[in-house]
Write an enzyme that holds these catalytic residues in place. Sequence first.
Site: not given
Ligand code: S3P
Length: 442
Positions: A29, A125, A349, A353, A24, A322
């Site tokens: 990205r 959030r 999150k 969680r 993901k 995660d």
């Molecule tokens: C992610 C960063 C994480 C993660 C999220 C995906 C990312 O969040 O929990 O599921 O793709 O950059 P945080 O950067 O807020 O920790």
Amino acid sequence: MPDFVKIKNTISNYNRKIFVDSDKSLSIRWVLLASQAMGKSRAYNLLNSEDINSTINCIKKLGIKIVKKNNICEIYGKGINGFIYKNNITIDAGNSGTCGRLILGLLVASKKKIRLIGDKSLSSRDFSRVTLPLRKFGAKFFPQNKNYLPISILGSEYTKPINYFEKIGSAQCKSCMMLAALNAPGKTIIKAKKSRNHTELLFKNLNIPIKIKKSGAFEIIEVEGKKNFRSFNYNIPGDISSSAFFIVLTLISKKSKLIIKNVNVNPTRIGSISILNKMGANIKIINKRSYKGEILGDIFVKSKKKLKSINCPTDLNSSAIDEFLIIFLAASRAKGISFFKNISELNKKESPRLKIASKILNKMGVKTKLSPNSIKIYGNPSLKLSKKIVVKNFNNDHRVFMMSVVAALSFGGEWKIYNKNCVNTSFPSFINIAKSLGAKII
Ligand code: S3P
């Protein structure tokens, strides 16, 4: 169609090879960076999930052509900030924190106001973690002091590079600033606690001027802005965060073996494997190879009767951020008391969680001691359930749902787990893969 699943049987032993859905973080990205490249980029196996669809729809609304056919997605980028759109448009990040936060970085030079919205979970959030530093680039936000979505952004004609200190270990914050830096003339300097580094690897691969120096637990990242880059193709590998559910299912079930093929095992993402191996698992990464700076491999795991408790080292937190929910389940099976600390981020999150995991474990009869930033889990290697357990009201959090399914399949009991469609945000094939391993899920 009811929005719940029922599980009454533990899973029988299996010996299988599977693929999980695509990564993901990399998928989002790729979409964002392809939209800023010059020309047509193509992705194979882009994750086909709601979070990625939200990202694609935001970018389309900003005037970028995107064509999806089978497992191929093409994006016709028009260079940095090459967006063309009407006045006062609204873009919707849905459930995706990564889409919502990263896309704001791309909009620091937007010429017209853009409203960003999200679903109920995303709207609760905190966005100030990105809007405050983005203001230093020159972006304006409306209403000015609002920390939650909906929020509008208006970019600046005169963006300037910034110095930014990222202390939490959030890849979303770091990546947001890196994307904003593309729009600022000169050198943006980011001091960031280590976290997943996909954006850095993509920048290097695209020859975007970037320099990275180590500085203890931090990294100093310098990005030189306003340099256009060429379109690029990418074959997206499997997601370690999705794999983790099947790794733990196999680990805590009986006499099973599993190989998960073609997973992105970037060292900044495999904290869960280190943690589980410290608990006595013997998870191996085989067929390692490198791909555009990432490391890919196949993951081999087999059931382990005796797991040990862990006092989890905090330096693994970011690389397992995660995966904690599913690690907590392994800790429930382990002998002794496990301790996970400095993890208050988990309550920020898609759902709180840490609190929700503790509630589910308690329902299962697992004792926990919870604080706002830590949890102690009193493991019980002989725990077998026969009672009825209902899991609902968890903010539609995909990973809470998947943790509950794995609990039902490995600890027994009669489970009714609501919000089954929430897996579509990150791992749409989850139920089908579980069924292919023999799980009875109605
Ligand atoms: C992610 C960063 C994480 C993660 C999220 C995906 C990312 O969040 O929990 O599921 O793709 O950059 P945080 O950067 O807020 O920790």
